[in-house]
Design a protein around this motif. Sequence first.
Motif, mmCIF file in Angstrom:
data_model
loop_
_atom_site.group_PDB
_atom_site.id
_atom_site.type_symbol
_atom_site.label_atom_id
_atom_site.label_comp_id
_atom_site.label_asym_id
_atom_site.label_seq_id
_atom_site.Cartn_x
_atom_site.Cartn_y
_atom_site.Cartn_z
ATOM 1 N N SER A 150 0.865 -1.176 0.000
ATOM 2 C CA SER A 150 0.000 0.000 0.000
ATOM 3 C C SER A 150 0.904 1.228 0.000
ATOM 4 O O SER A 150 2.118 1.127 0.164
ATOM 5 C CB SER A 150 -0.936 0.025 1.213
ATOM 6 N N HIS B 256 -3.119 -3.655 -3.871
ATOM 7 C CA HIS B 256 -3.917 -3.662 -2.645
ATOM 8 C C HIS B 256 -5.410 -3.822 -2.875
ATOM 9 O O HIS B 256 -6.163 -4.063 -1.932
ATOM 10 C CB HIS B 256 -3.662 -2.384 -1.837
ATOM 11 N N ASN C 253 -6.111 -1.197 -8.874
ATOM 12 C CA ASN C 253 -4.773 -0.763 -8.466
ATOM 13 C C ASN C 253 -4.189 0.314 -9.369
ATOM 14 O O ASN C 253 -3.359 1.111 -8.916
ATOM 15 C CB ASN C 253 -3.815 -1.957 -8.442
ATOM 16 N N GLY D 197 -3.661 3.301 -1.678
ATOM 17 C CA GLY D 197 -4.040 2.436 -0.568
ATOM 18 C C GLY D 197 -3.540 2.953 0.767
ATOM 19 O O GLY D 197 -2.394 3.381 0.888
ATOM 20 N N GLU E 265 -3.340 1.508 4.579
ATOM 21 C CA GLU E 265 -3.492 0.387 5.505
ATOM 22 C C GLU E 265 -3.501 0.885 6.946
ATOM 23 O O GLU E 265 -2.811 1.860 7.275
ATOM 24 C CB GLU E 265 -2.348 -0.611 5.335
#
Length: 219
Positions: free
Chosen positions: A99, A121, A126, A131, A133
Motif C-alpha cells: 500500500s 492492494h 490498483n 491504498g 493500511e
Amino acid sequence: MKQHILYLILIGTLSDCSSSKIIIEHPITFNEERKLLTLAYLQNRYGLEQDSPKIIPKMIVLHWTVIPTFKKSFEAFDPATLPNWRPDIKNVSGLNVSSHFMVDRDGTIYQLLPETTMARHVIGLNHCAIGVENVGGTEELPLTKAQLKSNIWLVKYLKDKYDIDYLIGHYEYTLFESHPLWLEKDEGYRTVKTDPGTEFMKNVRKAVKNLDFKELPKI
C-alpha cells in the motif's frame, strides 16, 4: 539501512482548525524485480502496457492489516514477491501486496510508496487507487480513535493534492465491477473483504463529507 525522513506537512484550510501532521517515509523495497512485476501486473491484469509503474490517482481505498504491529505489517509488505510464489504457474502474479501508506495504532502515518507508483492492494483498481493500511483490525485489536483521526487527515491531504473522485473501504471494491475504472480481466478473480469495517468508514465519510466525493456505483 533505509533512511527514515520526516516530512512536516502544514495544513490550514483542510481541517476544522489549523493543524500539522507528520508523514514518516518508511519505504518498502521497490527494486528492479518489483518494478518488472508491477509492469507485468498492469499489462496482464489490466491490459495496460507502460514503461513505468505510474498511476493517476482517482480513488483512495482504506484497509486494515489484521496484523498486530507496524513492524510485522511492514515486513509482510516489504519483499518484492509473494511468499511461496511459483513463477512456473502462468498468469499468476508474484507481485507482493503493498500500500502507499500505513497508519500505526497510535496514529503515526508512514509512507511506504510514492502516491503515483502502483501498489497491489485492491483487485481491479490498483491502476488508479491510493491504498491506506491500518495496523490491526481484529476483534482483539480494533482500529483506534488515533487511526481514525489520521485517516481523516490523510484523506483530506490526498484529496487536496490529487483530483480524486472516490473514497472507499476495501469491502466496497466490487461495486466498481461495471464502472469504467474497473480493468480486471479475470471474471473469477475476486476475494471477499470486510476491511476497514463499516463503522470506521461511516466515521471517516462523516468527517470528509464537505469534500464532495462522488457517490459509489449501485449494484
